[in-house]
Design an enzyme around this catalytic site. Structure first.
Site, PDB file in Angstrom:
ATOM      1  N   GLY A   9      33.776  38.060   8.982  1.00  9.31           N
ATOM      2  CA  GLY A   9      32.567  37.241   9.123  1.00  9.31           C
ATOM      3  C   GLY A   9      31.885  37.073   7.774  1.00  9.31           C
ATOM      4  O   GLY A   9      30.659  37.032   7.668  1.00  9.31           O
ATOM      5  N   GLY A  12      29.167  34.228   6.978  1.00 11.20           N
ATOM      6  CA  GLY A  12      27.893  34.181   7.694  1.00 11.20           C
ATOM      7  C   GLY A  12      26.716  34.564   6.808  1.00 11.20           C
ATOM      8  O   GLY A  12      26.882  34.827   5.615  1.00 11.20           O
ATOM      9  N   GLN A  13      25.540  34.620   7.433  1.00 11.43           N
ATOM     10  CA  GLN A  13      24.309  34.861   6.665  1.00 11.43           C
ATOM     11  C   GLN A  13      24.359  36.204   5.931  1.00 11.43           C
ATOM     12  O   GLN A  13      24.049  36.279   4.747  1.00 11.43           O
ATOM     13  CB  GLN A  13      23.092  34.826   7.599  1.00 11.43           C
ATOM     14  CG  GLN A  13      21.768  34.806   6.840  1.00 11.43           C
ATOM     15  CD  GLN A  13      20.571  35.249   7.690  1.00 11.43           C
ATOM     16  OE1 GLN A  13      20.722  35.754   8.788  1.00 11.43           O
ATOM     17  NE2 GLN A  13      19.375  35.041   7.171  1.00 11.43           N
ATOM     18  N   ASP A  35      37.075  35.216   7.481  1.00 15.56           N
ATOM     19  CA  ASP A  35      36.218  34.540   8.453  1.00 15.56           C
ATOM     20  C   ASP A  35      37.112  33.644   9.293  1.00 15.56           C
ATOM     21  O   ASP A  35      38.252  33.365   8.921  1.00 15.56           O
ATOM     22  CB  ASP A  35      35.133  33.706   7.741  1.00 15.56           C
ATOM     23  CG  ASP A  35      33.905  33.500   8.612  1.00 15.56           C
ATOM     24  OD1 ASP A  35      32.822  34.003   8.258  1.00 15.56           O
ATOM     25  OD2 ASP A  35      34.023  32.842   9.667  1.00 15.56           O
ATOM     26  N   ILE A  36      36.583  33.165  10.398  1.00 18.82           N
ATOM     27  CA  ILE A  36      37.382  32.298  11.263  1.00 18.82           C
ATOM     28  C   ILE A  36      37.492  30.899  10.661  1.00 18.82           C
ATOM     29  O   ILE A  36      38.392  30.137  10.972  1.00 18.82           O
ATOM     30  CB  ILE A  36      36.824  32.265  12.702  1.00 18.82           C
ATOM     31  CG1 ILE A  36      37.859  31.719  13.676  1.00 18.82           C
ATOM     32  CG2 ILE A  36      35.501  31.501  12.781  1.00 18.82           C
ATOM     33  CD1 ILE A  36      37.790  32.314  15.044  1.00 18.82           C
ATOM     34  N   ARG A  37      36.565  30.585   9.733  1.00 19.70           N
ATOM     35  CA  ARG A  37      36.660  29.313   9.010  1.00 19.70           C
ATOM     36  C   ARG A  37      36.205  29.525   7.578  1.00 19.70           C
ATOM     37  O   ARG A  37      35.512  30.502   7.279  1.00 19.70           O
ATOM     38  CB  ARG A  37      35.817  28.224   9.667  1.00 19.70           C
ATOM     39  CG  ARG A  37      34.340  28.473   9.671  1.00 19.70           C
ATOM     40  CD  ARG A  37      33.609  27.399  10.437  1.00 19.70           C
ATOM     41  NE  ARG A  37      33.820  27.546  11.872  1.00 19.70           N
ATOM     42  CZ  ARG A  37      33.116  28.369  12.646  1.00 19.70           C
ATOM     43  NH1 ARG A  37      32.175  29.121  12.123  1.00 19.70           N
ATOM     44  NH2 ARG A  37      33.362  28.479  13.931  1.00 19.70           N
ATOM     45  N   ASP A  53      40.766  35.593  12.974  1.00 16.50           N
ATOM     46  CA  ASP A  53      40.038  35.629  14.239  1.00 16.50           C
ATOM     47  C   ASP A  53      39.895  37.113  14.595  1.00 16.50           C
ATOM     48  O   ASP A  53      40.883  37.787  14.899  1.00 16.50           O
ATOM     49  CB  ASP A  53      40.856  34.875  15.306  1.00 16.50           C
ATOM     50  CG  ASP A  53      40.254  35.011  16.694  1.00 16.50           C
ATOM     51  OD1 ASP A  53      39.248  35.729  16.855  1.00 16.50           O
ATOM     52  OD2 ASP A  53      40.808  34.393  17.627  1.00 16.50           O
ATOM     53  N   TYR A 143      23.230  38.757  24.059  1.00 21.32           N
ATOM     54  CA  TYR A 143      23.420  39.338  22.721  1.00 21.32           C
ATOM     55  C   TYR A 143      22.953  40.797  22.701  1.00 21.32           C
ATOM     56  O   TYR A 143      23.655  41.689  22.214  1.00 21.32           O
ATOM     57  CB  TYR A 143      22.624  38.494  21.729  1.00 21.32           C
ATOM     58  CG  TYR A 143      22.623  38.989  20.308  1.00 21.32           C
ATOM     59  CD1 TYR A 143      23.762  38.932  19.523  1.00 21.32           C
ATOM     60  CD2 TYR A 143      21.451  39.491  19.725  1.00 21.32           C
ATOM     61  CE1 TYR A 143      23.744  39.357  18.205  1.00 21.32           C
ATOM     62  CE2 TYR A 143      21.431  39.915  18.414  1.00 21.32           C
ATOM     63  CZ  TYR A 143      22.573  39.851  17.656  1.00 21.32           C
ATOM     64  OH  TYR A 143      22.551  40.274  16.353  1.00 21.32           O
ATOM     65  N   LYS A 147      25.048  44.225  22.027  1.00 26.90           N
ATOM     66  CA  LYS A 147      24.733  45.162  20.942  1.00 26.90           C
ATOM     67  C   LYS A 147      24.464  46.560  21.499  1.00 26.90           C
ATOM     68  O   LYS A 147      24.874  47.561  20.918  1.00 26.90           O
ATOM     69  CB  LYS A 147      23.527  44.657  20.125  1.00 26.90           C
ATOM     70  CG  LYS A 147      23.842  43.457  19.243  1.00 26.90           C
ATOM     71  CD  LYS A 147      24.849  43.806  18.156  1.00 26.90           C
ATOM     72  CE  LYS A 147      25.207  42.628  17.264  1.00 26.90           C
ATOM     73  NZ  LYS A 147      26.315  42.890  16.352  1.00 26.90           N
TER      74      LYS A 147
HETATM   75  N1  SER Z   1      18.380  37.800  14.126  1.00 24.93           N
HETATM   76  C1  SER Z   1      19.099  37.958  15.344  1.00 24.93           C
HETATM   77  C2  SER Z   1      18.844  36.862  16.288  1.00 24.93           C
HETATM   78  O1  SER Z   1      17.811  36.254  16.191  1.00 24.93           O
HETATM   79  C3  SER Z   1      18.705  39.253  15.983  1.00 24.93           C
HETATM   80  O2  SER Z   1      19.559  40.244  15.568  1.00 24.93           O
HETATM   81  O3  SER Z   1      19.637  36.631  17.142  1.00 24.93           O
END
Ligand code: SER
Length: 313
Positions: A9, A12-13, A35-37, A53, A143, A147
């Site tokens: 990943g 990503g950010q 990363d996947i892309r 992946d 989500y 987690k």
């Molecule tokens: N920043 C994340 C979200 O907003 C929370 O871990 O989904």
């Protein structure tokens, strides 16, 4: 001995900045980005990059063997707002990628794992202010459920199989290099971009929605600190509470107005409001401070200055 590191990943950010920081620290050749892309061109061009992946165990195992990987940072995940739209896809990605990495460590194919958790592990019944490490955790989002389950599995793999897995519950993260995608705290990044481009911003959270937040430099430093600490200092093998600051959309708008006096904010809460309302407004991170010396450096004022300094150039 030099360790080979895999970041999953990496576009990503968090992954982007983590990759740059680790490459600067250890040398580009030993930090394999995946990363996947393909995302950021600079990142893809700055060292080894592989398409991967994270839910494909065989592909992951092959990559780990090929590059003789010791440490994995698993940063791939579907964030809170997107996960509400695609619950099964979010569950599959967030859980299977974690199991794949945990099982590689169980099989002694890698020796250390970083896996990020989130303030999303808490839910509407959790006390909201200075939320403790151990408290009611009844997440109400897909989500958050992924987690929280992930945390339980990390601790289980540590206790049962001695897997050296380390984790942090990140607050909302603010950065200027890469945009977040699909989260509830994304407004706190978008607002700086819109302040510069349009002089105004419509917040999808209400004026007084207070959430825990952190500037990316602090988040990356925390990640490296928890990974570099001696194993016996890491007493929590689920995930550590971590904090830096808490603010509302109104308060971030006020800090932006110091730099851009004409800046205007308006509010149009959408489905993300309910997600934000289920999360704490501030976090007690005294265990991270006590166990491995965590201390945040960026408050809102400093974050705003850094964002404008870097986005303006
Ligand atoms: N920043 C994340 C979200 O907003 C929370 O871990 O989904």
């Amino acid at each position: 001995m030099q360790k080979n590191i895999l970041i999953i990943g990496a576009c990503g950010q968090i992954g982007t900045e983590l990759t740059f920081t680790l490459r600067k620290k250890h040398g580009s050749d030993v930090v394999i980005a995946s990363d996947i892309r393909e995302g950021n061109e600079h990142l893809v061009g700055s060292g080894p990059f592989e398409l991967l992946d994270a839910t494909d165990y065989d592909a992951l195992e092959e990559l780990v063997a090929y590059y003789e990987i010791d440490e994995v940072y698993l940063m791939a995940a579907m964030l809170s707002a997107t996960a509400e739209k695609f619950p099964m896809r979010a569950w599959n990605l967030n859980m299977n990628s974690l199991f794949n990495v945990l099982n590689l460590a169980k099989e002694k194919k890698i020796s250390k794992i970083f896996w990020p958790s989130s303030i999303a592990v808490f839910g509407p019944n959790t006390p909201k202010v200075h939320t403790l490490q151990n408290t009611i955790m009844e997440p109400s989002t897909v989500y958050g459920i992924s987690k929280q389950s992930g945390e339980r599995w990390c601790e289980y793999y540590y206790n049962k199989y001695g897997v050296d897995v380390r984790s942090i519950r990140y607050p909302g993260l603010i950065s200027w290099k890469t945009m977040p995608g699909g989260g509830t705290t994304d407004y706190a990044v978008e607002i700086y971009h819109k302040a510069l481009s349009d002089g105004e911003y419509t917040s999808f959270l209400s004026a007084d929605t207070k959430l825990p937040m952190m500037f990316m430099d602090d988040a990356i430093r925390a990640t490296l600190e928890v990974m570099e600490s001696d194993a016996e200092k890491i007493k929590i093998r689920s995930s550590y509470n971590l904090a830096a600051m808490s603010f509302t959309p109104l308060e971030i708008a006020e800090s932006i107005a110091i730099h851009i006096p004409k800046f205007k904010i308006s509010y149009q809460p959408d489905s993300r409001q309910a997600i934000a309302d289920s999360w704490p407004s501030s976090i007690d991170d005294s265990k991270a401070e006590k166990d491995w010396g965590w201390k945040a450096e960026f408050d809102l004022e400093r974050t705003t200055s850094e964002m404008f300094k870097n986005l303006n150039t």
